[in-house]
Design a protein around this motif. Structure first.
Motif, PDB file in Angstrom:
ATOM      1  N   ASP A   1       3.843   2.316  -4.657  1.00 14.76           N
ATOM      2  CA  ASP A   1       3.100   3.426  -5.243  1.00 14.76           C
ATOM      3  C   ASP A   1       2.893   3.092  -6.715  1.00 14.76           C
ATOM      4  O   ASP A   1       3.861   2.932  -7.463  1.00 14.76           O
ATOM      5  N   TRP A   2       1.650   2.987  -7.132  1.00 12.89           N
ATOM      6  CA  TRP A   2       1.355   2.571  -8.503  1.00 12.89           C
ATOM      7  C   TRP A   2       1.859   3.556  -9.546  1.00 12.89           C
ATOM      8  O   TRP A   2       2.060   3.188 -10.692  1.00 12.89           O
TER       9      TRP A   2
ATOM     10  N   THR B   1      -6.911   6.638  -9.985  1.00 14.49           N
ATOM     11  CA  THR B   1      -5.963   5.552  -9.733  1.00 14.49           C
ATOM     12  C   THR B   1      -6.090   4.392 -10.728  1.00 14.49           C
ATOM     13  O   THR B   1      -5.264   3.492 -10.726  1.00 14.49           O
TER      14      THR B   1
ATOM     15  N   ASP C   1       1.548   6.113   3.805  1.00 17.15           N
ATOM     16  CA  ASP C   1       0.716   6.547   4.927  1.00 17.15           C
ATOM     17  C   ASP C   1      -0.259   5.479   5.408  1.00 17.15           C
ATOM     18  O   ASP C   1      -0.881   5.628   6.454  1.00 17.15           O
ATOM     19  N   ARG C   2      -0.380   4.388   4.674  1.00 21.56           N
ATOM     20  CA  ARG C   2      -1.283   3.305   5.065  1.00 21.56           C
ATOM     21  C   ARG C   2      -0.527   2.109   5.651  1.00 21.56           C
ATOM     22  O   ARG C   2      -1.118   1.164   6.148  1.00 21.56           O
TER      23      ARG C   2
ATOM     24  N   VAL D   1       5.898  -0.860   0.772  1.00 21.55           N
ATOM     25  CA  VAL D   1       5.310   0.278   0.069  1.00 21.55           C
ATOM     26  C   VAL D   1       5.333  -0.001  -1.428  1.00 21.55           C
ATOM     27  O   VAL D   1       6.340  -0.484  -1.961  1.00 21.55           O
TER      28      VAL D   1
ATOM     29  N   ASP E   1       0.863  -1.184   0.000  1.00 24.45           N
ATOM     30  CA  ASP E   1       0.000   0.000   0.000  1.00 24.45           C
ATOM     31  C   ASP E   1       0.892   1.224   0.000  1.00 24.45           C
ATOM     32  O   ASP E   1       2.119   1.107  -0.046  1.00 24.45           O
ATOM     33  N   LEU E   2       0.275   2.392   0.079  1.00 23.60           N
ATOM     34  CA  LEU E   2       1.011   3.658   0.119  1.00 23.60           C
ATOM     35  C   LEU E   2       1.654   3.853   1.487  1.00 23.60           C
ATOM     36  O   LEU E   2       1.210   3.259   2.475  1.00 23.60           O
TER      37      LEU E   2
END
Length: 89
Positions: free
Chosen positions: A55-56, A79, A29-30, A53, A26-27
């Motif tokens: 990031d797509w 997204t 912050d998650r 982490v 996930d990102l």
């Protein structure tokens, strides 16, 4: 298994509890909630669940992945294109 947009990690944790090696992503912050939930289930998942982490918009699917899983991970139309491009690459 690589899980994209793992959120709370329910699906990836369940797969790891069943014996799969899973990278839950996930990102940034998650990730703290994801880490917390994996650790809370460590007795079920052993070392089969790891968080990372991804990031797509600028990430890459790691080599050696057999299955890419995306469950309920798109909440914003913005997204969709990054997800498709990540999967195509």
């Amino acid at each position: 298994v690589l899980e994209l947009g793992s959120g709370t990690g329910v699906c990836g944790i369940a797969l790891a509890a069943l014996g799969a090696d899973v990278i839950l992503t996930d990102l940034p912050d998650r990730l703290s909630l994801l880490d917390k939930n994996v650790e809370a289930n460590r007795d079920l998942v052993g070392n089969r669940a790891k968080t990372q982490v991804l990031d797509w918009t600028n990430g890459k699917i790691p080599d050696g992945i057999d299955i890419v899983l995306a469950v309920d991970c798109v909440y914003y139309n913005s997204t969709i294109s990054p997800l498709i491009n990540l999967l195509k690459d």
